[in-house]
Each structure stands twice: as structure tokens, then as C-alpha cells.
Design a protein around this motif. Structure first.
Motif, PDB file in Angstrom:
ATOM      1  N   ARG A   6     -13.632   4.563  71.832  1.00  0.00           N
ATOM      2  CA  ARG A   6     -14.051   5.917  71.598  1.00  0.00           C
ATOM      3  C   ARG A   6     -13.523   6.340  70.385  1.00  0.00           C
ATOM      4  NH1 ARG A   6     -16.400   7.349  76.221  1.00  0.00           N
ATOM      5  NH2 ARG A   6     -16.302   6.323  78.033  1.00  0.00           N
TER       6      ARG A   6
ATOM      7  N   ALA B  14     -13.553   9.863  67.599  1.00  0.00           N
ATOM      8  CA  ALA B  14     -13.370  11.495  67.576  1.00  0.00           C
ATOM      9  C   ALA B  14     -14.923  12.024  67.438  1.00  0.00           C
ATOM     10  CB  ALA B  14     -12.862  12.073  66.396  1.00  0.00           C
ATOM     11  N   ASP B  15     -15.800  11.365  66.753  1.00  0.00           N
ATOM     12  CA  ASP B  15     -17.268  11.754  66.787  1.00  0.00           C
ATOM     13  C   ASP B  15     -18.139  10.561  66.271  1.00  0.00           C
ATOM     14  OD1 ASP B  15     -16.884  11.489  63.758  1.00  0.00           O
ATOM     15  OD2 ASP B  15     -16.239  13.491  63.702  1.00  0.00           O
ATOM     16  N   PHE B  16     -19.518  10.901  66.310  1.00  0.00           N
ATOM     17  CA  PHE B  16     -20.456  10.004  65.787  1.00  0.00           C
ATOM     18  C   PHE B  16     -20.253   9.325  64.612  1.00  0.00           C
ATOM     19  CE2 PHE B  16     -24.569   8.610  64.016  1.00  0.00           C
ATOM     20  CZ  PHE B  16     -24.940   7.706  64.675  1.00  0.00           C
ATOM     21  N   ASN B  17     -19.533  10.105  63.360  1.00  0.00           N
ATOM     22  CA  ASN B  17     -19.465   9.405  62.057  1.00  0.00           C
ATOM     23  C   ASN B  17     -18.312   8.397  62.303  1.00  0.00           C
ATOM     24  OD1 ASN B  17     -21.366  11.209  60.947  1.00  0.00           O
ATOM     25  ND2 ASN B  17     -19.953  12.763  60.495  1.00  0.00           N
ATOM     26  N   GLN B  18     -17.461   8.799  62.807  1.00  0.00           N
ATOM     27  CA  GLN B  18     -16.313   7.622  63.036  1.00  0.00           C
ATOM     28  C   GLN B  18     -16.838   6.364  63.868  1.00  0.00           C
ATOM     29  OE1 GLN B  18     -12.479   8.936  64.697  1.00  0.00           O
ATOM     30  NE2 GLN B  18     -12.022   9.924  62.999  1.00  0.00           N
TER      31      GLN B  18
ATOM     32  N   TYR C 288     -23.213   8.304  71.025  1.00  0.00           N
ATOM     33  CA  TYR C 288     -22.531   9.437  70.082  1.00  0.00           C
ATOM     34  C   TYR C 288     -20.993   8.749  69.640  1.00  0.00           C
ATOM     35  CZ  TYR C 288     -19.829  13.712  68.975  1.00  0.00           C
ATOM     36  OH  TYR C 288     -19.161  14.527  68.249  1.00  0.00           O
ATOM     37  N   ASN C 289     -20.156   8.860  70.492  1.00  0.00           N
ATOM     38  CA  ASN C 289     -18.567   8.536  70.021  1.00  0.00           C
ATOM     39  C   ASN C 289     -18.166   7.089  70.727  1.00  0.00           C
ATOM     40  OD1 ASN C 289     -18.121   9.637  72.507  1.00  0.00           O
ATOM     41  ND2 ASN C 289     -16.015  10.378  71.690  1.00  0.00           N
TER      42      ASN C 289
END
Length: 105
Positions: free
Chosen positions: A39, A41-45, A70-71
Motif C-alpha cells: 500500500r 500513499a496514492d496512485f502515483n507512488q 489506486y494505492n
């Protein structure tokens, strides 16, 4: 030719991945494979992490089974050539752990 992990390899190399701090890999029921959910922080990570894994997997010609929402990234590793876990899975799982640490910074 790729061969399945020996009992010694499983103990020495797979053991640390299964018992890693912060949530290790786990064995897949009914199959000689390992899995882990990451998991971010967000989709970009999550996407940056997946890109790093994809580049390594392509170089190794050893591609993971994975699922992303997503994440969250769920990864399963097994070597199709030997129908089970091999040193290729250990190498890729080790890279995946390093990539996850870099992507979540």
C-alpha cells in the motif's frame, strides 16, 4: 533450465522474505508461490513502484502476476518454467522490497 528451490534454499532465502518486519510475503494456498500486498500513499507512488518492478522483471524475463487498484498493489510470484518457486522469485521479491521502500519515501 530453472529448478525449484531446494529445502535449503527455502530455509535460507525464502525464510527471511516470509518473516520480514512490516509484513512479509506469505505462501499461496494450494500453489508453490508467494504473495504480498503493498500500500502506498496514492496512485502515483503505486505506479512508480510498479514501473520499477516492471523494468527489473523485463530484464530478468520473469514477470509477476499482479493486480492494482489506486494505492494498492498485490503481487504473486512463481516460476512457470518449473511450476513453483525458484531463485528467480527470490531475486525479484528482493528487488520488489527495495522498490517498495524507495517508492514510499
Amino acid at each position: 533450465m530453472v529448478t525449484k528451490l531446494s529445502d535449503t534454499d527455502r530455509e535460507q532465502n525464502l525464510g527471511p522474505l516470509l518473516s520480514a518486519q512490516g509484513g512479509g510475503w506469505s505462501l499461496v494456498d494450494g500453489r508453490d508461490a508467494i504473495k504480498k500486498t503493498f500500500r502506498f500513499a496514492d496512485f502515483n507512488q503505486a505506479f512508480a513502484f510498479m514501473t520499477s518492478v516492471a523494468l527489473k522483471a523485463e530484464k530478468m524475463d520473469h514477470h509477476p502476476e499482479w493486480f492494482n487498484v489506486y494505492n494498492r498493489v498485490e503481487i504473486t510470484l512463481s516460476t512457470h518454467d518449473c511450476q513453483g518457486l525458484s531463485t528467480r522469485d527470490i531475486e525479484l521479491a528482493t528487488h520488489i522490497e527495495q522498490a517498495a521502500q524507495k517508492s514510499s519515501c
